[in-house]
Write an enzyme that holds these catalytic residues in place. Structure first.
Site, mmCIF file in Angstrom:
data_model
loop_
_atom_site.group_PDB
_atom_site.id
_atom_site.type_symbol
_atom_site.label_atom_id
_atom_site.label_comp_id
_atom_site.label_asym_id
_atom_site.label_seq_id
_atom_site.Cartn_x
_atom_site.Cartn_y
_atom_site.Cartn_z
ATOM 1 N N LEU A 70 -1.037 24.327 58.663
ATOM 2 C CA LEU A 70 -2.520 24.763 58.871
ATOM 3 C C LEU A 70 -2.510 26.248 59.014
ATOM 4 O O LEU A 70 -3.658 26.822 59.018
ATOM 5 C CB LEU A 70 -3.073 23.869 60.033
ATOM 6 N N ARG A 71 -1.614 27.011 59.151
ATOM 7 C CA ARG A 71 -1.466 28.674 59.205
ATOM 8 C C ARG A 71 -2.089 29.323 60.490
ATOM 9 O O ARG A 71 -2.054 30.384 60.598
ATOM 10 C CB ARG A 71 -1.961 29.072 57.958
ATOM 11 N N ASN A 101 5.360 26.296 62.190
ATOM 12 C CA ASN A 101 5.997 27.691 61.866
ATOM 13 C C ASN A 101 4.666 28.607 61.609
ATOM 14 O O ASN A 101 4.687 29.271 60.503
ATOM 15 C CB ASN A 101 6.820 27.623 60.575
ATOM 16 N N ASP A 159 10.485 23.032 60.907
ATOM 17 C CA ASP A 159 10.258 23.102 59.390
ATOM 18 C C ASP A 159 9.835 24.495 58.805
ATOM 19 O O ASP A 159 9.277 25.342 59.529
ATOM 20 C CB ASP A 159 9.135 22.074 58.994
ATOM 21 N N ASN A 310 10.133 25.167 48.331
ATOM 22 C CA ASN A 310 11.418 25.062 49.380
ATOM 23 C C ASN A 310 11.475 23.747 49.956
ATOM 24 O O ASN A 310 10.555 23.136 50.737
ATOM 25 C CB ASN A 310 11.663 26.009 50.217
ATOM 26 N N ASP A 337 3.664 18.384 52.134
ATOM 27 C CA ASP A 337 4.004 19.754 52.320
ATOM 28 C C ASP A 337 3.032 20.830 51.969
ATOM 29 O O ASP A 337 3.485 21.852 51.262
ATOM 30 C CB ASP A 337 5.387 20.028 51.777
ATOM 31 N N PHE A 355 7.695 30.613 49.026
ATOM 32 C CA PHE A 355 7.856 29.101 48.556
ATOM 33 C C PHE A 355 6.550 28.534 49.173
ATOM 34 O O PHE A 355 6.226 28.709 50.185
ATOM 35 C CB PHE A 355 9.059 28.513 49.469
ATOM 36 N N GLY A 356 6.169 27.424 48.135
ATOM 37 C CA GLY A 356 5.255 26.363 48.718
ATOM 38 C C GLY A 356 3.973 26.386 47.744
ATOM 39 O O GLY A 356 3.590 27.327 47.313
#
Ligand SMILES: [Zn+2]
Length: 477
Positions: A70-71, A101, A159, A310, A337, A355-356
Site C-alpha cells: 500500500l506504500r 516494507n 517481504d 521480483n 503482489d 521490481f513490481g
C-alpha cells in the site's frame, strides 16, 4: 452514496467454498452481517431492504488478497491506503493484507497503529497489517515480534527482502510460534541472485541482462522447509515462480511439513519472453495462452520495464509448473503482489527500474482466464484460493458466507469481457503490463461489512489525481 442497512441479493449463483455451497439462491445482509443464505432469505428481510438482482452472476465471500503493497507511510506518491483500497474494491477484494516494507518499515507497534487508524479513516475495504521479521527489514536483528502481535499484525514477513541468516530465521520461527503468528517469506538467496534483473535462461542471454536464477528462489524454499520441520512453525512461501519451488513444496507437504505457497497471476500468465517484446512472446510462449489463440494481441516493445518483477517472470516450463501446483493444491493461495511504482521510476533502462507491477484490478480476470475459462479448475476451487485458504492461513474471521459472519460479499461476472484501461484504474500508479489486454471476468460489486465499496452499475468514473512524476527516490520491490 446512500447506504442501506439491509441488502437482498437475489438469483445469483452463490458459491461459498467454506460450506461447500454452490447453488442459485438469495443472500440477505443485515446491519453488517450475513443474516441468511437460501430461498427463504426474502422472508427474513426487514423493511426498507435494498434488493439487488444478481441473476447470471456469481456471489461469493468477499475476496481476500494477502499480498499487497500500500506504500503508506512514506511513499504515498506511489499509492495511499485510500487509492490502494479503492483499487482493491474495484478488483473485487473486500480484504487485503499489506506488506511491511513501507518507510518507516512496519517494525514497531506505533507504525501498526498508524496504518490501522489510517485504514479505518481512508480505507474502503478491510486492511490487515503484517509486521517485519527484522528491524528495518535489514535482516540483522529480530523485530519486537510479541509487541507487533499485540498491536494487531496478522503475520510477519520481510517481504521485498529475505532473511539470509538461517539461524536468525530459525529464531524468528521460534518466536512466531510462541505468539501463534504465521510467518511469510519472500524467497531469495542474495548470494545467488546478486543484481539479477530477469530470469536466468535463454532470454537473459539473448537480451544481455543479468540473470536471477530459479535456484536463487528454490534454495530459500528448501531452507524454509527444513526450518518449518525443525521448529514446527508454519512458513508460507510468497509469490512462488519456479518449477523447482513447486516440486519442493509438493514433496514437503506430502511429508506433513507445515508449509504453504502462493502464486501471482503474472507468473502463471506471462514468461520471460515478454521482455524480448510482444512479437517474440506471442510467437511462442503466448501462442496458446488461456487455452486458445489470443485475439487482439496487445503489443509492447522489448525491455519494457512493466515486465520486471521480483521474483522474475520465468520460462514456459515454470509457468506450467505453477499452474499444475495450483490445480493439484500444492499452491493453495492466489495473490497479486500489487506493487505500485511511479512512471518516472519505471521509465528508465531495464537494469535501473524497480521490481513490481500493480495487480489488484486484474488478478481476478487473469485467474479466471488461466484457471477457469481454460478448464483447469472449477469456480469453487478458484474462489477457495481467494477466500477460505488465505483466511485459514492468517486466522482471519473472513472468507465465508456463514450466518453471523461479516457481510463481505463479492459479486462477479465470470464471462464479462473488458479491456483494462490505464485511465479507468483507481491505483495511483500505472505500472501494469496488462493495459490494453482483452480480459474475461470482472467484479461488479464489492460489499464490505454491509457497505457497498464498489458497484459497477452506479460507480462514478475514476477521478485521477495528476499522474505521478515525482522526484522522490523510492526503494524498489
Ligand atoms: Zn516479495
Amino acid at each position: 452514496m446512500a447506504e442501506a442497512s439491509a441488502w437482498l441479493l437475489t438469483g445469483g449463483r452463490v458459491i461459498d467454498p467454506a460450506s461447500g455451497r454452490d447453488e442459485v439462491t438469495d443472500v440477505l445482509l443485515v446491519e453488517g452481517k450475513i443474516k441468511t443464505v437460501g430461498r427463504d432469505a426474502a422472508s427474513h428481510a426487514p423493511q426498507g431492504v435494498e434488493r439487488l438482482d444478481v441473476k447470471g452472476l456469481v456471489a461469493c465471500p468477499g475476496l481476500i488478497d494477502l499480498h499487497v503493497h500500500l506504500r503508506e507511510p512514506g511513499q504515498s506518491v506511489k499509492e495511499t491506503i485510500a487509492t490502494g483500497t479503492a483499487a482493491a474494491a474495484r478488483g473485487g477484494f473486500a480484504s487485503i493484507v499489506c506488506m511491511p516494507n513501507t518507510s518507516p518499515a512496519i517494525d514497531s507497534p506505533s507504525t501498526v497503529a498508524f496504518i490501522r487508524e489510517r485504514a479505518e479513516r481512508d480505507g474502503v475495504v478491510n486492511v490487515f497489517v503484517t509486521g517485519a521479521i527484522t528491524k528495518e527489514i535489514a535482516g540483522e536483528e529480530l523485530a519486537p515480534i510479541g509487541s507487533l502481535k499485540q498491536a494487531g499484525v496478522v503475520a510477519i514477513t520481510d517481504d521485498g527482502h529475505c532473511v539470509q541468516n538461517n539461524d536468525l530465521m530459525r529464531r524468528a520461527l521460534e518466536y512466531a510460534r510462541m505468539f501463534e503468528l504465521p510467518v511469510m517469506d519472500h524467497c531469495q538467496d542474495y548470494s545467488m541472485v546478486t543484481d539479477g534483473v530477469m530470469h536466468e535462461g535463454y532470454w537473459s542471454t539473448v537480451l544481455g541482462l543479468r540473470g536471477w536464477p530459479a535456484a536463487g528462489e528454490e534454495i530459500i524454499v528448501a531452507r524454509n522447509i527444513l526450518l518449518a520441520e525443525l521448529t514446527g512453525t508454519h512458513v508460507h512461501c510468497q509469490h512462488l515462480s519456479s518449477a523447482g519451488s513447486v516440486a519442493l513444496l509438493r514433496d514437503a507437504k506430502k511429508r506433513g511439513v507445515p508449509i504453504s505457497g502462493e502464486a501471482c497471476p503474472h507468473h502463471f500468465v506471462l514468461t520471460d519472453a515478454t521482455i524480448a517484446g510482444s512479437e517474440k512472446f506471442w510467437a511462442e510462449d503466448g501462442k496458446a495462452l488461456f487455452g486458445h489463440d489470443v485475439m487482439d494481441r496487445p503489443t509492447w516493445p522489448n525491455y519494457d520495464t512493466n515486465f520486471k518483477m521480483n521474483p522474475p517472470l520465468r520460462s514456459a516450463k515454470d509457468r506450467e509448473a505453477v499452474l499444475e501446483g495450483l490445480v493439484d493444491g500444492t499452491l493453495e493461495i492466489l495473490a497479486s503482489d500489487h506493487a505500485p511504482h511511479c512512471d518516472y521510476e519505471k521509465e528508465v533502462e531495464f537494469d535501473y527500474a524497480p521490481f513490481g507491477i500493480t495487480g489488484l484490478e486484474t488478478e481476478l480476470a487473469l485467474s479466471l482466464m488461466q484457471l477457469y475459462h481454460s478448464k483447469r479448475m472449477g469456480l469453487a476451487d478458484l474462489i477457495r484460493k481467494f477466500t477460505v485458504a488465505p483466511a485459514k492461513l492468517l486466522k482471519l474471521n473472513k472468507g465465508t458466507l456463514a450466518p453471523g459472519a461479516d457481510a463481505d460479499v463479492t459479486v462477479f461476472d465470470p464471462g464479462r469481457e473488458w479491456v483494462f484501461d490505464r485511465d479507468d484504474s483507481a491505483s495511483k500508479s500505472g505500472n501494469s503490463p496488462f493495459y490494453g489486454w482483452p480480459l474475461k471476468g470482472r467484479a461488479l460489486m464489492t460489499i464490505v461489512g454491509g457497505r457497498m465499496a464498489w458497484n459497477e452499475r452506479t460507480a462514478a468514473p475514476v477521478v485521477k489525481g495528476e499522474r505521478i512524476t515525482c522526484n522522490l527516490s523510492g526503494k524498489a520491490s
